[in-house]
Enzyme design. Structure first.
Site, short mmCIF file in Angstrom:
data_model
loop_
_atom_site.label_atom_id
_atom_site.label_comp_id
_atom_site.label_asym_id
_atom_site.label_seq_id
_atom_site.Cartn_x
_atom_site.Cartn_y
_atom_site.Cartn_z
N ASN A 9 11.19 -15.91 -17.27
CA ASN A 9 12.48 -15.31 -17.61
C ASN A 9 12.59 -14.05 -16.76
OD1 ASN A 9 14.70 -14.09 -18.72
ND2 ASN A 9 13.93 -14.07 -20.82
N LYS A 16 9.29 -11.92 -17.37
CA LYS A 16 8.57 -12.29 -18.59
C LYS A 16 7.99 -13.68 -18.35
CE LYS A 16 10.55 -10.84 -23.02
NZ LYS A 16 11.61 -11.22 -23.95
N ARG A 86 14.46 -19.64 -17.33
CA ARG A 86 15.66 -19.32 -18.09
C ARG A 86 16.73 -18.89 -17.09
NH1 ARG A 86 17.03 -14.13 -21.85
NH2 ARG A 86 19.00 -14.93 -22.58
N HIS A 175 22.80 -17.26 -25.40
CA HIS A 175 21.73 -17.43 -26.41
C HIS A 175 21.64 -18.88 -26.88
CE1 HIS A 175 22.09 -12.93 -27.79
NE2 HIS A 175 21.15 -13.06 -26.86
N GLY A 205 20.49 -8.12 -27.61
CA GLY A 205 21.79 -8.79 -27.57
C GLY A 205 21.95 -9.55 -28.89
N ARG A 234 25.80 -2.90 -26.31
CA ARG A 234 27.10 -3.52 -25.98
C ARG A 234 28.05 -3.40 -27.16
NH1 ARG A 234 24.46 -8.98 -24.44
NH2 ARG A 234 23.15 -8.37 -22.71
N ASP A 276 17.96 1.03 -31.03
CA ASP A 276 16.87 0.30 -31.68
C ASP A 276 17.08 0.30 -33.20
OD1 ASP A 276 13.73 -0.45 -30.91
OD2 ASP A 276 14.06 0.21 -32.97
N MET A 277 17.20 -0.88 -33.78
CA MET A 277 17.53 -0.97 -35.21
C MET A 277 16.45 -0.36 -36.09
SD MET A 277 19.85 -1.69 -37.29
CE MET A 277 21.08 -2.94 -37.01
N ARG A 278 15.19 -0.47 -35.64
CA ARG A 278 14.12 0.11 -36.47
C ARG A 278 14.30 1.63 -36.58
NH1 ARG A 278 8.81 -2.61 -34.52
NH2 ARG A 278 10.25 -2.55 -32.80
N ILE A 325 15.91 -8.31 -35.10
CA ILE A 325 16.54 -7.75 -36.30
C ILE A 325 16.62 -8.81 -37.39
CG2 ILE A 325 18.67 -6.72 -37.21
CD1 ILE A 325 19.19 -5.64 -34.33
N GLU A 327 14.84 -11.40 -37.92
CA GLU A 327 13.55 -11.83 -38.46
C GLU A 327 12.86 -10.74 -39.28
OE1 GLU A 327 11.27 -13.17 -35.04
OE2 GLU A 327 13.02 -14.27 -34.33
N GLU A 378 12.43 -19.11 -27.77
CA GLU A 378 13.16 -19.57 -26.58
C GLU A 378 12.20 -20.13 -25.53
OE1 GLU A 378 15.13 -15.68 -26.94
OE2 GLU A 378 16.88 -16.66 -26.08
P1 ADP Z 1 15.30 -8.94 -27.29
O1 ADP Z 1 16.72 -9.34 -27.48
O2 ADP Z 1 15.12 -7.90 -26.23
O3 ADP Z 1 14.33 -10.11 -27.19
P2 ADP Z 1 14.23 -8.59 -29.96
O4 ADP Z 1 14.62 -9.96 -30.41
O5 ADP Z 1 12.78 -8.27 -29.87
O6 ADP Z 1 14.93 -8.14 -28.62
O7 ADP Z 1 14.91 -7.56 -31.00
C1 ADP Z 1 14.84 -6.18 -30.80
C2 ADP Z 1 15.53 -5.52 -31.98
O8 ADP Z 1 14.82 -5.89 -33.19
C3 ADP Z 1 15.46 -3.99 -31.90
O9 ADP Z 1 16.71 -3.45 -32.31
C4 ADP Z 1 14.38 -3.66 -32.90
O10 ADP Z 1 14.52 -2.38 -33.44
C5 ADP Z 1 14.64 -4.72 -33.95
N1 ADP Z 1 13.52 -4.81 -34.89
C6 ADP Z 1 12.28 -5.27 -34.68
N2 ADP Z 1 11.52 -5.10 -35.80
C7 ADP Z 1 12.32 -4.51 -36.72
C8 ADP Z 1 12.14 -4.08 -38.07
N3 ADP Z 1 10.97 -4.21 -38.69
N4 ADP Z 1 13.18 -3.51 -38.71
C9 ADP Z 1 14.37 -3.36 -38.09
N5 ADP Z 1 14.61 -3.76 -36.83
C10 ADP Z 1 13.60 -4.33 -36.15
#
Ligand code: ADP
Length: 392
Positions: A9, A16, A86, A175, A205, A234, A276-278, A325, A327, A378
């Site tokens: 990818n 990757k 990809r 996706h 995304g 975005r 970053d959602m975390r 997010i 998962e 993927e």
């Molecule tokens: P990509 O699209 O680059 O493959 P990912 O599928 O890894 O990205 O998703 C990244 C997003 O998932 C980030 O916003 C990250 O903060 C969020 N994320 C990962 N673990 C958690 C968590 N435990 N709680 C909240 N958000 C999370």
């Protein structure tokens, strides 16, 4: 005989990779990694070796070809039997994965106008791989291909006809590999393909998809991956007059506006803090107003998109969350589902909280439509499509 597939990818400054040696190999047992910051002094390769041990090495100033040679070294004695790439945009020409030939490569070049950020980067990886692995069969797996089953009423914009017929302006969706994988997995888990799913791929995304009997019938992304729900940086959907307004009132150029919508908007733009959602969920817990607003808009727009896409399904059987997010963020799932009570979705709070760290599981009470968390794969899907095309 099991054949191993190297999945590539490729981004503009990163590659990757994952070596997938057999179809049911667990993700944790794969040799995989990332070569990043290519072309810079900080270029490095990191990942997991054959013994599952993490590694990181500098590869200063490496280009894509040199990075692939470094990846090949990391694979030790394991040589792949085929390569799966990809590729983001396949236009209308590619409805399935295809073996790479000079004509296919040219078609990917020709589609680059529709995906200027992605297809040229994917081509860098293809060209480097053709040099390093000249004798191996190579397959292109397109993010758009799964959505080629959309009907015209779902993929056409309400624009003058010639923009579609002469210039290919339509909704393509992205996706696809992820939506295809999780919906197929949900069919396997429930033992039936006669299902109507809504899936939400929520990573950096984000997109939603409606899948009826294994086929995509609608999706939130459009001509480009900018359309649809709120993402890390975005904007997702905006008023299409925004470009003209910003140009007239602030004198912004199209490139400035495009950059702002793709790189400075979404969760980052709304929160003023992070994409970053975390980080945002932690900040919201400590009372950060921007983070709280960003999460509220994210969940509301997501719920709205799922409700809208349900129109594409003759029957709604269940919802699938995936991506980093989807998962892991139980609170984001709960906040989104709370906005869809009229769909009869009933979240089981304890199952929801217990299903994190990319575990697979069903998180509803069993009384309404199903709600699943299914970790996406993927790379596994690209390897499966490559294997099917070359060795089946
Ligand atoms: P990509 O699209 O680059 O493959 P990912 O599928 O890894 O990205 O998703 C990244 C997003 O998932 C980030 O916003 C990250 O903060 C969020 N994320 C990962 N673990 C958690 C968590 N435990 N709680 C909240 N958000 C999370």
């Amino acid at each position: 005989m099991t054949r191993s597939v190297l999945v590539i990818n490729c981004g503009s400054s990163s590659i990757k990779y994952a070596l997938i040696t057999h179809p049911n190999q667990p993700r944790t047992a794969r040799m995989e990694g990332l070569a990043e910051q290519l072309g810079s002094a900080q270029a490095r390769i990191k990942g997991r070796d054959a013994q599952g041990q993490p590694f990181e090495h500098p590869i200063a100033h490496a280009d894509h070809t040199q990075a692939l040679q470094a990846i090949l070294t990391r694979l030790e004695s394991l040589t792949p039997d085929a390569i799966g790439h990809r590729v983001v945009h396949g236009g209308e020409q590619f409805t399935t994965a295809v073996q790479l030939t000079p004509a296919v490569r040219q078609a990917i070049v020709d589609t680059s106008a529709l995906a200027p950020l992605h297809n040229p980067a994917n081509l860098l990886g293809i060209d480097a791989t053709l040099q390093v692995f000249a004798d191996l069969p190579q397959v292109a797996v397109f993010d758009t291909a799964f959505h080629q089953t959309l009907a015209p009423h779902a993929y056409r914009y309400a624009l003058p006809d010639a923009l579609y017929t002469e210039h290919g302006i339509r909704r393509y969706g992205f996706h696809g590999t992820s939506h295809a994988y999780v919906s197929a997995r949900a069919n396997t888990l429930t033992g039936s393909t006669d299902q109507g799913w809504l899936s939400a791929h929520l990573g950096n995304g984000c997109s939603t998809c409606a899948i009826w009997q294994g086929q995509s019938v609608d999706t939130s992304m459009g001509l480009t991956p900018l359309e649809g729900v709120v993402m890390g940086t975005r904007s997702g959907d905006i008023d299409p007059s925004l470009h003209a307004h910003l140009h007239r009132t602030l004198g912004w150029s199209l490139d400035q506006i495009d950059q702002m919508l793709n790189k400075q908007s979404g969760l980052l733009g709304l929160s003023g803090l992070s994409n970053d959602m975390r980080t945002l969920t932690e900040a919201a817990r400590s009372g950060h107003a921007g983070a709280t607003l960003a999460i509220a808009v994210f969940c509301y727009r997501l719920a709205k998109s799922l409700a809208a896409l349900s129109c594409g399904l003759p029957r709604f059987d269940g919802l699938i969350f995936t991506g980093g997010i989807g998962e892991n963020a139980a609170d984001i799932r709960a906040q989104t589902l709370a906005l869809l009570p009229h769909f009869g979705l009933q979240l089981d709070p304890s199952r929801n909280l217990a299903t994190t760290r990319s575990a697979e599981g069903r998180i509803d009470t069993g009384r309404g439509p199903q709600i699943w968390v299914i970790p996406t794969d993927e790379e596994g899907r690209i390897a499966a499509e490559t294997r099917h095309l070359i060795f089946a």
